[in-house]
Design an enzyme around this catalytic site. Sequence first.
Site, short mmCIF file in Angstrom:
data_model
loop_
_atom_site.label_atom_id
_atom_site.label_comp_id
_atom_site.label_asym_id
_atom_site.label_seq_id
_atom_site.Cartn_x
_atom_site.Cartn_y
_atom_site.Cartn_z
N CYS A 112 39.96 44.83 48.38
CA CYS A 112 40.49 43.77 49.23
C CYS A 112 41.93 43.60 48.80
CB CYS A 112 39.72 42.46 49.04
SG CYS A 112 40.53 41.08 49.88
N CYS A 115 43.09 39.68 48.61
CA CYS A 115 42.60 38.74 47.59
C CYS A 115 41.47 39.38 46.79
CB CYS A 115 42.18 37.40 48.21
SG CYS A 115 41.09 37.54 49.64
N SER A 116 40.23 38.93 47.00
CA SER A 116 39.13 39.49 46.22
C SER A 116 37.83 39.47 47.02
CB SER A 116 38.96 38.73 44.91
OG SER A 116 38.75 37.35 45.18
N CYS A 117 37.90 39.69 48.34
CA CYS A 117 36.70 39.72 49.17
C CYS A 117 35.73 40.75 48.60
CB CYS A 117 37.05 40.08 50.61
SG CYS A 117 38.09 38.85 51.42
#
Lengths: 210, 94
Positions: A112, A115-117
Amino acid sequence: MHDDHHDDPHAPLAHDHPQTEFEKRVDAVQALLIEKGIITPDDVRRAVEEMDSRSPALGAKVIARAWVDPAFKGRLLANAKRAIAELGIEFTQEAALFAVENTEKVHHVVVCTLCSCYPRGLLGYPPDWYKSLNYRSRVVVDPRGVLKEFGLELDANVEVRVLDSTADMRYLVIPPRPAGTERMDEEELASLVTRDSMIGVARARTPALQ
Amino acid sequence: MTPRFKPGDRVRVRADSPPGHIRTPKYVQGKTGEVAGIHGAFRNPETLAYGRDGLPKQFLYVVRFDERDLWQQYRGSPRDTLLVDVYEHWLDPA
């Protein structure tokens, strides 16, 4: 039983670091939401407890079933949320879930960049490296180089597909079933499925030599 | 509500940097790719981020790019691709 632990030497209890601006903001927002009656402290506790209960073991169970049951694998690839529900796993995230299959010819790796999906409902918290700027910025530009740093060298004739999970879709990689596992049952197979193999930066473990 | 694009369509990602929360990475903006699939319609995270209802829902596509079209210096195989999820309002026909 005698109560002697009071004598154990330990450092005085204290915050291990000064609160950051973000932590202060989160605390303030949480306090306001509680004060306004929008959430309760128990809602927060339950959400944390629910998140902490998720781990790569759930994903491994799904992959092992896909390895032994081709019809299940078909349903997993067609509608992942519905398929994992067959195993009693509820994907509580609002986002959708999509499974992709790694083969000898095609290799998927998930990132991602924004961000940090991450499919937390199936794999738990993402590893720190998944959230690092280093991984996020480099795997899209040089996937083969980054995979090599993870110890995974791909042949030139393998097609690499980088999946940038920027929005409402979470990706689960189905790694290929390792050779020499024909006699293993589902539980043994699940022990070979690592978190990293479901992100696409590694292969599943190979069984220990007998 | 029907999707504007179908799998196989060539699309260009808008090059735009409006202020606020956006979910389209800069490195695909202005680039041309191909619709690989349609994930369905989702509430728009760019308005949800500001406490609004995210409606109308936006179709979310997975768009495929050749890695070599994204990075001039790409070192891997010419068959390597990158797939990224992009909302419909960020796509124009190419």
